[in-house]
Scaffold this motif. Structure first.
Motif, PDB file in Angstrom:
ATOM      1  N   ASN A   7       0.842  -1.208   0.000  1.00  0.00           N
ATOM      2  CA  ASN A   7       0.000   0.000   0.000  1.00  0.00           C
ATOM      3  C   ASN A   7       0.872   1.250   0.000  1.00  0.00           C
ATOM      4  N   GLY A  68       0.418  12.484  -9.592  1.00  0.00           N
ATOM      5  CA  GLY A  68       0.047  11.399  -8.667  1.00  0.00           C
ATOM      6  C   GLY A  68      -1.222  11.710  -7.910  1.00  0.00           C
ATOM      7  N   GLY A  69      -1.495  10.859  -6.930  1.00  0.00           N
ATOM      8  CA  GLY A  69      -2.737  10.969  -6.173  1.00  0.00           C
ATOM      9  C   GLY A  69      -2.852  12.278  -5.405  1.00  0.00           C
ATOM     10  N   THR A  70      -1.766  12.729  -4.826  1.00  0.00           N
ATOM     11  CA  THR A  70      -1.808  13.945  -4.011  1.00  0.00           C
ATOM     12  C   THR A  70      -2.201  15.143  -4.870  1.00  0.00           C
ATOM     13  N   HIS A  96      -6.642  10.031   3.654  1.00  0.00           N
ATOM     14  CA  HIS A  96      -5.192  10.147   3.498  1.00  0.00           C
ATOM     15  C   HIS A  96      -4.843  11.631   3.663  1.00  0.00           C
ATOM     16  N   ALA A  98      -3.419  13.605   1.860  1.00  0.00           N
ATOM     17  CA  ALA A  98      -3.594  14.397   0.632  1.00  0.00           C
ATOM     18  C   ALA A  98      -4.923  15.149   0.653  1.00  0.00           C
ATOM     19  N   ILE A 146     -12.730   8.840   0.929  1.00  0.00           N
ATOM     20  CA  ILE A 146     -11.716   7.895   0.448  1.00  0.00           C
ATOM     21  C   ILE A 146     -12.417   6.598   0.030  1.00  0.00           C
ATOM     22  N   ASN A 150      -6.004   3.542   3.044  1.00  0.00           N
ATOM     23  CA  ASN A 150      -4.635   3.068   2.844  1.00  0.00           C
ATOM     24  C   ASN A 150      -4.086   2.311   4.048  1.00  0.00           C
ATOM     25  N   ASP A 175     -10.998   9.845  -3.344  1.00  0.00           N
ATOM     26  CA  ASP A 175      -9.592   9.447  -3.415  1.00  0.00           C
ATOM     27  C   ASP A 175      -9.606   7.926  -3.574  1.00  0.00           C
ATOM     28  N   VAL A 177      -7.083   6.136  -4.798  1.00  0.00           N
ATOM     29  CA  VAL A 177      -5.699   5.723  -5.040  1.00  0.00           C
ATOM     30  C   VAL A 177      -5.460   4.254  -4.649  1.00  0.00           C
ATOM     31  N   GLN A 178      -6.037   3.825  -3.514  1.00  0.00           N
ATOM     32  CA  GLN A 178      -5.810   2.434  -3.087  1.00  0.00           C
ATOM     33  C   GLN A 178      -6.794   1.460  -3.719  1.00  0.00           C
ATOM     34  N   SER A 198      -3.372   6.738  -8.788  1.00  0.00           N
ATOM     35  CA  SER A 198      -1.920   6.863  -8.824  1.00  0.00           C
ATOM     36  C   SER A 198      -1.294   5.591  -9.381  1.00  0.00           C
ATOM     37  N   HIS A 200       1.801   4.254  -8.987  1.00  0.00           N
ATOM     38  CA  HIS A 200       2.743   3.419  -8.231  1.00  0.00           C
ATOM     39  C   HIS A 200       2.069   2.474  -7.237  1.00  0.00           C
ATOM     40  N   LYS A 201       0.741   2.577  -7.103  1.00  0.00           N
ATOM     41  CA  LYS A 201       0.030   1.621  -6.240  1.00  0.00           C
ATOM     42  C   LYS A 201      -0.419   0.407  -7.037  1.00  0.00           C
TER      43      LYS A 201
HETATM   44  C1  LIG Z   1      -5.261   6.756  -0.224  1.00  0.00           C
HETATM   45  C2  LIG Z   1      -4.098   7.509  -0.781  1.00  0.00           C
HETATM   46  N1  LIG Z   1      -4.311   8.721  -1.328  1.00  0.00           N
HETATM   47  C3  LIG Z   1      -3.310   9.431  -1.857  1.00  0.00           C
HETATM   48  C4  LIG Z   1      -2.018   8.965  -1.855  1.00  0.00           C
HETATM   49  C5  LIG Z   1      -0.948   9.793  -2.455  1.00  0.00           C
HETATM   50  O1  LIG Z   1      -0.640   9.340  -3.753  1.00  0.00           O
HETATM   51  P1  LIG Z   1       0.733   9.789  -4.451  1.00  0.00           P
HETATM   52  O2  LIG Z   1       1.829   9.110  -3.709  1.00  0.00           O
HETATM   53  O3  LIG Z   1       0.602   9.303  -5.871  1.00  0.00           O
HETATM   54  O4  LIG Z   1       0.782  11.267  -4.380  1.00  0.00           O
HETATM   55  C6  LIG Z   1      -1.743   7.714  -1.283  1.00  0.00           C
HETATM   56  C7  LIG Z   1      -0.356   7.211  -1.209  1.00  0.00           C
HETATM   57  O5  LIG Z   1       0.084   6.727  -0.193  1.00  0.00           O
HETATM   58  C8  LIG Z   1      -2.806   6.963  -0.739  1.00  0.00           C
HETATM   59  O6  LIG Z   1      -2.610   5.776  -0.182  1.00  0.00           O
END
Ligand SMILES: Cc1ncc(COP(=O)(O)O)c(C=O)c1O
Length: 392
Positions: A7, A68-70, A96, A98, A146, A150, A175, A177-178, A198, A200-201
């Motif tokens: 994660n 990315g996610g942020t 998260h 972010a 979310i 995460n 969000d 991302v996960q 994102s 890289h996940k």
């Molecule tokens: C739920 C969640 N949102 C956002 C992010 C941030 O994503 P990024 O690393 O691509 O900015 C993460 C990364 O850990 C995440 O787990």
């Protein structure tokens, strides 16, 4: 090494790396250039856009590439807030950082009042009754939740939360991302205005992600300049990263059925660790969770001490606490679920991937069992367990 921190980030798939290499090498043309060499890069970007859109049931023009996610979450929420300056952001206590830090920063802004943090149940599931009440109050112009947490892997009732926001005509961001790449995500079935993901996940490269923006909604870009990404995110595109994200998305879509195998490995891991000693529980166990995530509470064990022993034995995992400004803060996610700081400090997150093997899991279980018993001092009565590294 036994890598159980997927994660945090995942291994780049060899097919992703191979697809990226030409764009780092001979094919370096600027996608905005008018000649053929540049147009090749543009074509590669558009092919990747189609793959990302297909993974989440979107139209390609609804995908904006970001870092990315942020960045995606910041861009979506700040844009939506700019259209309703008199209203606030409703989000949850388990976001998260972010998203959470946007809510916190708005709270410090004297022109904006009452940034809502919707509570969650002890299972980690956001409470929909309060969500509904908050949205009915007409104080909120933007709602963000979310999709999958995460730290605990707990999956939010996204469809219901989005429907409630839609009923009250509130802009809805998630969000994801996960969630994206691990479980089915389809923006066609749910009234979502914006979604963050994102690479890289999901076995793609770091520093590249995407923002889904519903094509019928307005968007006010945070990054302006050259007008790339259809004026939604300026700056010369990260072509190798975008190509990598595209291939990662395509692979993720074709591998969604692997979730069953990953979740059975996770269940085997979780059950065996819990059965290996007294006082071990899964945080979020009562909720629907991501197939790969297990967040375990080891009663009477200092989480940091456990991580050190696990690291020494070659197991990579994450603490239930985060280091910020020099001090270790117990996880606000675990605390938002109504647990104590001490439980948060004694919790550790393990997250699997398609590369996790049964042998790796069994070895990790044995290492964890040994480390936990090393960190615990069993009192003569044998009934109570205390930590050998106490905190005040
Ligand atoms: C739920 C969640 N949102 C956002 C992010 C941030 O994503 P990024 O690393 O691509 O900015 C993460 C990364 O850990 C995440 O787990």
């Amino acid at each position: 090494m036994i890598y159980l921190d997927n994660n945090a980030t995942t291994r780049v798939d060899p097919a992703v790396r191979d697809a990226m290499l030409p764009w780092l090498d001979d094919h370096y043309g600027n996608p905005s250039a008018g000649y053929r060499f540049g147009k090749e890069s543009r074509k590669a970007i558009e092919a990747a856009r189609e793959k990302v859109a297909a993974l989440i049931g979107a139209h390609p023009e609804e995908i904006v590439f970001t870092s990315g996610g942020t960045e995606s979450s910041n861009a979506a929420i700040r844009s939506a807030l700019s259209y309703t300056p008199e209203k606030s952001l409703l989000t949850t206590a388990v976001e998260h950082s972010a998203v959470f830090e946007i809510a916190e920063s708005l709270d410090e802004d004297p022109t904006v009042s009452d940034q809502g943090l919707n509570p969650v149940q002890s299972s980690g599931i956001p409470c929909l009754v309060e969500w509904k009440e908050a949205l009915a109050s007409e104080k909120y112009g933007v709602a963000s939740i979310i999709w999958a947490n995460n730290e605990t892997g707990v999956i939010s009732p996204i469809a219901e939360a989005a429907e409630i926001a839609a009923e009250h005509k509130v802009y809805f961001h998630t969000d994801a991302v996960q969630a994206v790449g691990k479980i089915p995500v389809d923006v066609g079935n749910i009234p979502i205005h914006a979604l963050s993901l994102s690479a890289h996940k999901m076995h793609g490269p770091k520093g590249i992600g995407a923002l889904y923006l519903d094509r019928h909604s307005r968007f006010h870009p945070s990054v302006i300049g050259g007008g790339q990404e259809n004026n939604r995110r300026s700056g010369t595109e990260n072509v190798p990263g975008i190509v990598g994200l595209g291939v990662a998305a395509e692979l993720a879509a074709s591998r969604l059925e692997e979730a069953a195998k990953i979740s059975s490995l996770r269940d085997r891991f979780e059950t065996r660790v819990i059965d290996s000693a007294e006082g071990i529980e899964a945080n979020g166990a009562g909720a629907e969770r991501l197939p790969n995530t297990s967040n375990l509470y080891f009663s009477g064990v200092d989480g940091e001490g456990l991580l050190i022993l696990l690291d020494e034995a070659g197991v990579c995992c994450s603490p239930g606490s985060a280091c910020s400004t020099g001090s270790v803060q117990p996880s606000r996610i675990i605390r938002a679920m109504g647990h104590s700081s001490s439980r948060a400090r004694s919790s550790v997150r393990f997250s699997l991937s398609r590369h996790t093997t049964e042998e790796g899991i069994d070895e990790a279980i044995a290492i964890i069992k040994k480390a936990v018993s090393k960190l615990r001092v069993v009192l003569p009565s044998g009934s109570r367990v205390i930590s050998s590294t106490r905190r005040n």
